[in-house]
Scaffold this motif. Structure first.
Motif, PDB file in Angstrom:
ATOM      1  N   GLN A 204       0.812  -1.214   0.000  1.00 38.95           N
ATOM      2  CA  GLN A 204       0.000   0.000   0.000  1.00 38.95           C
ATOM      3  C   GLN A 204       0.847   1.267   0.000  1.00 38.95           C
ATOM      4  O   GLN A 204       0.377   2.332  -0.400  1.00 38.95           O
ATOM      5  CB  GLN A 204      -0.926  -0.001   1.219  1.00 38.95           C
ATOM      6  CG  GLN A 204      -1.893  -1.171   1.268  1.00 38.95           C
ATOM      7  CD  GLN A 204      -2.925  -1.104   0.163  1.00 38.95           C
ATOM      8  OE1 GLN A 204      -3.337  -0.023  -0.226  1.00 38.95           O
ATOM      9  NE2 GLN A 204      -3.347  -2.250  -0.347  1.00 38.95           N
ATOM     10  N   ALA A 205       2.112   1.165   0.443  1.00 37.24           N
ATOM     11  CA  ALA A 205       2.962   2.358   0.493  1.00 37.24           C
ATOM     12  C   ALA A 205       3.326   2.866  -0.894  1.00 37.24           C
ATOM     13  O   ALA A 205       3.702   4.035  -1.049  1.00 37.24           O
ATOM     14  CB  ALA A 205       4.229   2.060   1.286  1.00 37.24           C
ATOM     15  N   ASP A 294       0.921  11.385  -3.792  1.00 36.73           N
ATOM     16  CA  ASP A 294       0.819   9.950  -3.541  1.00 36.73           C
ATOM     17  C   ASP A 294      -0.418   9.691  -2.704  1.00 36.73           C
ATOM     18  O   ASP A 294      -1.222  10.594  -2.445  1.00 36.73           O
ATOM     19  CB  ASP A 294       2.083   9.402  -2.859  1.00 36.73           C
ATOM     20  CG  ASP A 294       2.429  10.156  -1.580  1.00 36.73           C
ATOM     21  OD1 ASP A 294       1.495  10.595  -0.875  1.00 36.73           O
ATOM     22  OD2 ASP A 294       3.628  10.312  -1.280  1.00 36.73           O
ATOM     23  N   SER A 295      -0.580   8.436  -2.260  1.00 32.52           N
ATOM     24  CA  SER A 295      -1.807   8.046  -1.567  1.00 32.52           C
ATOM     25  C   SER A 295      -1.956   8.685  -0.199  1.00 32.52           C
ATOM     26  O   SER A 295      -3.030   8.616   0.396  1.00 32.52           O
ATOM     27  CB  SER A 295      -1.855   6.522  -1.414  1.00 32.52           C
ATOM     28  OG  SER A 295      -0.713   6.058  -0.697  1.00 32.52           O
ATOM     29  N   SER A 296      -0.889   9.316   0.332  1.00 29.69           N
ATOM     30  CA  SER A 296      -0.991   9.955   1.643  1.00 29.69           C
ATOM     31  C   SER A 296      -1.676  11.312   1.575  1.00 29.69           C
ATOM     32  O   SER A 296      -2.060  11.862   2.605  1.00 29.69           O
ATOM     33  CB  SER A 296       0.409  10.120   2.255  1.00 29.69           C
ATOM     34  OG  SER A 296       1.208  10.980   1.453  1.00 29.69           O
ATOM     35  N   TYR A 297      -1.863  11.851   0.379  1.00 35.14           N
ATOM     36  CA  TYR A 297      -2.523  13.146   0.233  1.00 35.14           C
ATOM     37  C   TYR A 297      -4.019  12.996   0.520  1.00 35.14           C
ATOM     38  O   TYR A 297      -4.595  11.926   0.307  1.00 35.14           O
ATOM     39  CB  TYR A 297      -2.314  13.705  -1.174  1.00 35.14           C
ATOM     40  CG  TYR A 297      -0.963  14.328  -1.390  1.00 35.14           C
ATOM     41  CD1 TYR A 297       0.206  13.587  -1.236  1.00 35.14           C
ATOM     42  CD2 TYR A 297      -0.836  15.658  -1.779  1.00 35.14           C
ATOM     43  CE1 TYR A 297       1.457  14.154  -1.447  1.00 35.14           C
ATOM     44  CE2 TYR A 297       0.410  16.234  -1.994  1.00 35.14           C
ATOM     45  CZ  TYR A 297       1.547  15.472  -1.828  1.00 35.14           C
ATOM     46  OH  TYR A 297       2.774  16.032  -2.031  1.00 35.14           O
TER      47      TYR A 297
END
Length: 353
Positions: A204-205, A294-297
């Protein structure tokens, strides 16, 4: 024996007190089961909808997903109308209409992909990884084909002006169909990448904002789009240059004041600017965001930029199909069985390019 009635009364009073105290205590099993079955995280408010990636229809539906699903439905209906007009009108079989049909088919699939993606997220219980990857592949294929069709239409417009004398003999329907088939096979290969392992489900990272596409793959797609836009921009600049040169030649040959022709040329330039401006406003912010994020946004950034990109498929039929005089005639015939007299007397100008 004399004190037995008092002792019995005291004993009954003590038993009643014990029962009352016991009934006022909470049951331990009830408390533990309530906390374990709660679907809300401890730090979330009750009014906040569950994200789509959190697992299907377990919570409230995101308003952004509803907006994307509604946009997809409108896109599918609008482009289905374009395909129906092209299919049922025998006169619309020229190469340019094949390109417009390819664009309409791609946008139709994109609209259906948005609806399917919504159904996979909220209606399929439990969501299957293969189905989710297939829905993502459908969106990748559709939007890739839509962008490639836009590039093909731009190239066709350029060749129709650059090789005006030999255009109709070189650009045959079979040649156009072969190019479209090759283009669709390439876009299908792009859509199959998530199913072939190019996804971030195991790590997932590495996810990008285009989950389940990895960040590296999203960067490649974004760079490819920016290169495609640069090529379209160069072709439209060449189209403007050729259109101005043709306008000057016509004005000299007919020896009249070129005011009307200049007005028509300015209108054509405005049309090309509108086409490029709309395309850039819809897609470039999302492409740049996919390149750097990335997905952390926060998901709200992705939704707010993805929605205008999908709206480009809603605008394409208006720009490339409904403005075409031949398609307009077919629509008038299908809707009211007549053709307005303005169409027969309207001359072709550079703004039609």
């Amino acid at each position: 024996m004399l004190h037995s009635p008092a002792a019995a009364a005291a004993a009954m009073e003590e038993q009643l007190r014990v029962l009352l105290n016991a009934s006022s205590r909470p049951f331990p099993s009830s408390s533990s089961s309530s906390s374990s079955s709660s679907i809300w995280p401890p730090n979330s408010s009750a009014s906040e909808p569950v994200p789509a990636a959190a697992g299907g229809g377990g919570g409230a539906v995101s308003p952004w997903d509803i907006a994307l699903c509604a946009t997809g439905t409108a896109v599918a209906c609008e482009n289905a109308l374009v395909l129906a007009v092209l299919f049922y009108t025998p006169s619309l079989r020229a190469p340019v209409f094949l390109l417009i049909g390819s664009l309409a088919l791609a946008d139709l699939l994109a609209g259906l992909g948005l609806v399917v993606n919504f159904a996979v997220q909220y209606l399929l219980q439990p969501p299957s990884a293969a189905v989710a990857l297939s829905a993502a592949g459908l969106l990748l294929t559709a939007f890739s084909a839509s962008l490639c069709s836009l590039l093909a239409i731009t190239l066709d417009r350029y060749l129709s002006l650059y090789n005006a004398l030999t255009y109709h003999t070189e650009r045959t329907r079979s040649f156009t169909c072969a190019l479209l088939l090759l283009m669709w096979l390439l876009c299908l290969a792009v859509g199959l990448l998530p199913l072939l392992g190019w996804n971030c489900l195991r790590d997932q990272a590495t996810c990008s904002v285009l989950r389940p596409v990895t960040k590296d793959n999203a960067a490649v797609l974004a760079v490819a789009f920016l290169l495609l836009f640069a090529l379209m921009l160069q072709l439209y600049l060449q189209i403007c240059r050729i259109a101005f040169r043709h306008a000057q030649q016509i004005a000299v040959q007919h020896q009249f004041i070129a005011t009307a022709q200049a007005t028509s040329t300015r209108k054509g330039l405005s049309t090309l600017s509108f086409i490029l401006g709309t395309f850039a406003l819809c897609w470039i912010p999302f492409a740049i965001y996919s390149l750097v994020a990335d997905s952390s946004y926060p998901a709200v950034y992705t939704y707010s930029l993805a929605l205008p990109a999908t709206c480009n498929s809603l605008i394409n039929p208006v720009i490339y199909a409904f403005r075409n005089p031949d398609i307009q005639k077919s629509l008038w015939l299908a809707c009211c069985g007549c053709i307005p007299s303005a169409f027969s007397s309207r001359p072709r100008t550079s703004s039609d390019v």
